[in-house]
Design a protein around this motif. Sequence first.
Motif, PDB file in Angstrom:
ATOM      1  N   ARG A 175       0.841  -1.195   0.000  1.00 56.63           N
ATOM      2  CA  ARG A 175       0.000   0.000   0.000  1.00 56.63           C
ATOM      3  C   ARG A 175       0.878   1.247   0.000  1.00 56.63           C
ATOM      4  O   ARG A 175       1.794   1.385   0.803  1.00 56.63           O
ATOM      5  CB  ARG A 175      -0.912   0.007   1.228  1.00 56.63           C
ATOM      6  CG  ARG A 175      -1.914   1.143   1.245  1.00 56.63           C
ATOM      7  CD  ARG A 175      -2.670   1.133   2.552  1.00 56.63           C
ATOM      8  NE  ARG A 175      -3.363  -0.126   2.733  1.00 56.63           N
ATOM      9  CZ  ARG A 175      -4.570  -0.377   2.230  1.00 56.63           C
ATOM     10  NH1 ARG A 175      -5.183   0.545   1.526  1.00 56.63           N
ATOM     11  NH2 ARG A 175      -5.153  -1.531   2.440  1.00 56.63           N
ATOM     12  N   LEU A 176       0.592   2.158  -0.921  1.00 54.88           N
ATOM     13  CA  LEU A 176       1.348   3.402  -0.999  1.00 54.88           C
ATOM     14  C   LEU A 176       0.880   4.369   0.084  1.00 54.88           C
ATOM     15  O   LEU A 176      -0.312   4.459   0.378  1.00 54.88           O
ATOM     16  CB  LEU A 176       1.168   4.047  -2.378  1.00 54.88           C
ATOM     17  CG  LEU A 176       1.638   3.218  -3.572  1.00 54.88           C
ATOM     18  CD1 LEU A 176       1.320   3.934  -4.875  1.00 54.88           C
ATOM     19  CD2 LEU A 176       3.130   2.925  -3.474  1.00 54.88           C
ATOM     20  N   PRO A 177       1.783   5.114   0.701  1.00 55.68           N
ATOM     21  CA  PRO A 177       1.377   6.070   1.738  1.00 55.68           C
ATOM     22  C   PRO A 177       0.541   7.209   1.153  1.00 55.68           C
ATOM     23  O   PRO A 177       0.904   7.794   0.132  1.00 55.68           O
ATOM     24  CB  PRO A 177       2.719   6.576   2.300  1.00 55.68           C
ATOM     25  CG  PRO A 177       3.713   6.316   1.211  1.00 55.68           C
ATOM     26  CD  PRO A 177       3.240   5.081   0.503  1.00 55.68           C
ATOM     27  N   ALA A 178      -0.570   7.506   1.831  1.00 56.72           N
ATOM     28  CA  ALA A 178      -1.464   8.597   1.414  1.00 56.72           C
ATOM     29  C   ALA A 178      -1.917   8.442  -0.032  1.00 56.72           C
ATOM     30  O   ALA A 178      -2.109   9.432  -0.743  1.00 56.72           O
ATOM     31  CB  ALA A 178      -0.793   9.949   1.621  1.00 56.72           C
ATOM     32  N   ALA A 179      -2.129   7.193  -0.458  1.00 58.02           N
ATOM     33  CA  ALA A 179      -2.492   6.955  -1.858  1.00 58.02           C
ATOM     34  C   ALA A 179      -3.883   7.491  -2.185  1.00 58.02           C
ATOM     35  O   ALA A 179      -4.136   7.924  -3.316  1.00 58.02           O
ATOM     36  CB  ALA A 179      -2.427   5.455  -2.160  1.00 58.02           C
ATOM     37  N   ARG A 180      -4.778   7.491  -1.208  1.00 56.56           N
ATOM     38  CA  ARG A 180      -6.144   7.929  -1.468  1.00 56.56           C
ATOM     39  C   ARG A 180      -6.237   9.435  -1.707  1.00 56.56           C
ATOM     40  O   ARG A 180      -7.260   9.924  -2.182  1.00 56.56           O
ATOM     41  CB  ARG A 180      -7.062   7.532  -0.305  1.00 56.56           C
ATOM     42  CG  ARG A 180      -7.123   6.042  -0.069  1.00 56.56           C
ATOM     43  CD  ARG A 180      -8.176   5.667   0.937  1.00 56.56           C
ATOM     44  NE  ARG A 180      -9.500   5.883   0.387  1.00 56.56           N
ATOM     45  CZ  ARG A 180     -10.501   6.470   1.056  1.00 56.56           C
ATOM     46  NH1 ARG A 180     -10.303   6.922   2.271  1.00 56.56           N
ATOM     47  NH2 ARG A 180     -11.686   6.606   0.513  1.00 56.56           N
ATOM     48  N   LEU A 181      -5.181  10.170  -1.366  1.00 50.38           N
ATOM     49  CA  LEU A 181      -5.184  11.611  -1.604  1.00 50.38           C
ATOM     50  C   LEU A 181      -4.708  11.967  -3.010  1.00 50.38           C
ATOM     51  O   LEU A 181      -4.804  13.131  -3.414  1.00 50.38           O
ATOM     52  CB  LEU A 181      -4.292  12.316  -0.574  1.00 50.38           C
ATOM     53  CG  LEU A 181      -4.741  12.224   0.889  1.00 50.38           C
ATOM     54  CD1 LEU A 181      -3.724  12.907   1.786  1.00 50.38           C
ATOM     55  CD2 LEU A 181      -6.122  12.835   1.071  1.00 50.38           C
ATOM     56  N   ALA A 182      -4.198  10.980  -3.745  1.00 49.74           N
ATOM     57  CA  ALA A 182      -3.656  11.277  -5.069  1.00 49.74           C
ATOM     58  C   ALA A 182      -4.738  11.779  -6.016  1.00 49.74           C
ATOM     59  O   ALA A 182      -4.522  12.744  -6.772  1.00 49.74           O
ATOM     60  CB  ALA A 182      -2.982  10.025  -5.648  1.00 49.74           C
ATOM     61  N   GLY A 183      -5.897  11.137  -5.998  1.00 52.50           N
ATOM     62  CA  GLY A 183      -6.988  11.564  -6.874  1.00 52.50           C
ATOM     63  C   GLY A 183      -7.468  12.977  -6.580  1.00 52.50           C
ATOM     64  O   GLY A 183      -7.532  13.821  -7.504  1.00 52.50           O
TER      65      GLY A 183
END
Length: 282
Positions: free
Chosen positions: A33-41
């Motif tokens: 899982r990438l850190p703070a991946a959900r903020l990329a979008g």
Amino acid sequence: MSAVTTTEAAVTVAPAKDTPQVRRRRRLSPGRRLPAARLAGPVLLLALWAAASAAGQLDPAAIPAPWTVVRTGAHLWTDGTLPTDILTSLQRAATGFVIGLVAGVVLALASGLTRTGEALIDGTVSLNRAIPTLGLIPLFILWLGIGETFKVAIIAIVVYIPIYLNTYAALSGIDHRFVELAEVQGLSRFAFVRQIVVPGALPGFFVGLRLGVTGSWLGLVVLEQINATSGLGYMMFQAQNYGQSDVILVGLVVYGVFGLVSDSAVRLVERRVLSWRRTLSS
């Protein structure tokens, strides 16, 4: 003697034709899982919005630039309008959410653990789900008045339906062999619920909880535009009358932030509570 040694050397040196080659195992999982991946979008969307505004591709009257929305939000915060509306919206959403959460869990347990409860509850909830919840607003106004009560009641209905459906589905999907094992072990009703029912229903419950959290904010947007004197929806409705698109976007951004934060909080709790599961997401 030398012939034997030469033969042994030939046998030793000669490669084995039938020796299987070691094959690399192909990884099929998504990976770490990438850190703070959900903020990329959201960050990408914000960057595109800012770039289009800076290039003059967006009409400022219809879609103001991000920095204009930030200035408007700061002004609304300093004059006390935004904090008051946020607090009012949070109180409404929290009250309706708690009522819906309790109702959804209790009804799901009653329906999933007893045939009588299933006969009385499941069909009624399915009927309620088939009726558009926002279509109940006129009827609830006649029953409960135009004040806060009907708003909280509608939010509770929006919340309890997904929680009930997903929790009930998880309860119904518990392997019957676990029930037989509990009977063989002589577990009491309380021990059966604690050791079998709760762990089996938690994954579905958290799915319903995430949908319920999002639903509470969606219902609030509509309800706060009906005879309300405060709240984010009321602020947006007033801004619509005066053509203040920047104020409307401030309200939408706040709703979006609350929805993202609450959903992320539920996901965090879910990962901690269900850390014993080995899934793709873990």
